[in-house]
Design a protein around this motif. Sequence first.
Motif, PDB file in Angstrom:
ATOM      1  N   ALA A  16     -40.092  33.721   3.734  1.00  0.00           N
ATOM      2  CA  ALA A  16     -40.407  34.738   2.731  1.00  0.00           C
ATOM      3  C   ALA A  16     -41.812  34.574   2.172  1.00  0.00           C
TER       4      ALA A  16
ATOM      5  N   LEU B   8     -30.551  35.962   0.119  1.00  0.00           N
ATOM      6  CA  LEU B   8     -30.694  36.957  -0.941  1.00  0.00           C
ATOM      7  C   LEU B   8     -31.560  36.427  -2.085  1.00  0.00           C
TER       8      LEU B   8
ATOM      9  N   PHE C 186     -40.208  49.125  -1.598  1.00  0.00           N
ATOM     10  CA  PHE C 186     -39.455  48.351  -0.611  1.00  0.00           C
ATOM     11  C   PHE C 186     -38.808  49.283   0.408  1.00  0.00           C
TER      12      PHE C 186
ATOM     13  N   TRP D 284     -44.450  42.715   4.861  1.00  0.00           N
ATOM     14  CA  TRP D 284     -42.997  42.896   4.864  1.00  0.00           C
ATOM     15  C   TRP D 284     -42.509  43.393   6.218  1.00  0.00           C
TER      16      TRP D 284
ATOM     17  N   ARG E 185     -38.147  48.681  -5.830  1.00  0.00           N
ATOM     18  CA  ARG E 185     -37.174  49.089  -4.821  1.00  0.00           C
ATOM     19  C   ARG E 185     -37.628  50.345  -4.089  1.00  0.00           C
TER      20      ARG E 185
ATOM     21  N   GLY F 128     -35.123  35.220  -0.491  1.00  0.00           N
ATOM     22  CA  GLY F 128     -35.807  36.229   0.304  1.00  0.00           C
ATOM     23  C   GLY F 128     -36.087  37.469  -0.517  1.00  0.00           C
ATOM     24  N   ARG F 129     -35.129  38.385  -0.526  1.00  0.00           N
ATOM     25  CA  ARG F 129     -35.313  39.672  -1.209  1.00  0.00           C
ATOM     26  C   ARG F 129     -35.685  39.517  -2.683  1.00  0.00           C
TER      27      ARG F 129
ATOM     28  N   ASN G   5     -31.333  36.727   9.203  1.00  0.00           N
ATOM     29  CA  ASN G   5     -30.540  37.703   8.461  1.00  0.00           C
ATOM     30  C   ASN G   5     -29.188  37.965   9.115  1.00  0.00           C
TER      31      ASN G   5
ATOM     32  N   GLY H 131     -39.375  40.228  -4.483  1.00  0.00           N
ATOM     33  CA  GLY H 131     -39.505  41.183  -5.578  1.00  0.00           C
ATOM     34  C   GLY H 131     -40.272  40.599  -6.747  1.00  0.00           C
TER      35      GLY H 131
ATOM     36  N   SER I 118     -36.769  36.364  11.642  1.00  0.00           N
ATOM     37  CA  SER I 118     -36.126  37.015  10.500  1.00  0.00           C
ATOM     38  C   SER I 118     -34.854  37.742  10.913  1.00  0.00           C
TER      39      SER I 118
ATOM     40  N   GLN J 115     -35.234  47.539   9.388  1.00  0.00           N
ATOM     41  CA  GLN J 115     -34.457  46.300   9.394  1.00  0.00           C
ATOM     42  C   GLN J 115     -33.030  46.512   9.888  1.00  0.00           C
TER      43      GLN J 115
ATOM     44  N   ILE K 257     -39.945  41.235   8.699  1.00  0.00           N
ATOM     45  CA  ILE K 257     -38.585  41.680   8.999  1.00  0.00           C
ATOM     46  C   ILE K 257     -38.404  42.065  10.464  1.00  0.00           C
TER      47      ILE K 257
END
Length: 221
Positions: free
Chosen positions: A70, A131, A168, A99, A165, A134-135, A112, A139, A108, A176, A103
Amino acid sequence: MTMAQAETQGEALTARQQAVLDAVLSLMVEKGSGLTMTAVARRASCSKETLYKWFGDRDGLLTATVQWQASKVRAGNYERQKLDSGALRESLKRFAANWLEVISSPTSIALNRIGISQAASREGNLGSIVLANGRFAIGERLKPVLDAGREAGLLAFDDTETAFRTLFGLAGRDVQIRLLLGDTLTLSKAEIARDAERATEQFLTLYGTAQNDPGRKTNNA
């Protein structure tokens, strides 16, 4: 490990530790979820004792691996007090491009897929690790850029999480999920750059102010 530490995970690692985490990622691509400390030690040419010393237990190793992956997703460098429309645009484009590059990489995708499988079967903690580190960590890395843009009068939004978001989603689109489901979609460097620029412009159309682009009227101005 705190969020601030997670954000600088890449810089804090030695080259040897980075090589170990790259070995973890390569094993995940090759073997899926059957990852053991013994296999990692063998692939990385180090002892299990060294792995435990550096990363703690298996979850600690997986957490460091996710943070290392990440850490490759970053926004551009900028001075918060001197942020202008050009620097903001470049920061958002760099984030979107990073990003997409991450991904769409085999590592990745493997990471995932295993995380999703373990979350569904409750046989491991990788799903929650991915989670959180990473995400959510990504953020927290970009939100200061969005907040700085709002403070500079370049962006207008009520909620930073919602704005993040949106970007994103604009950047990732369906890429993804298609890759996770086995689509052979391949993104070239040129395609990633094009898609990142398009996502940035779409985001600025939604949240940019007249100060960001004086020639354009927006609903947020």
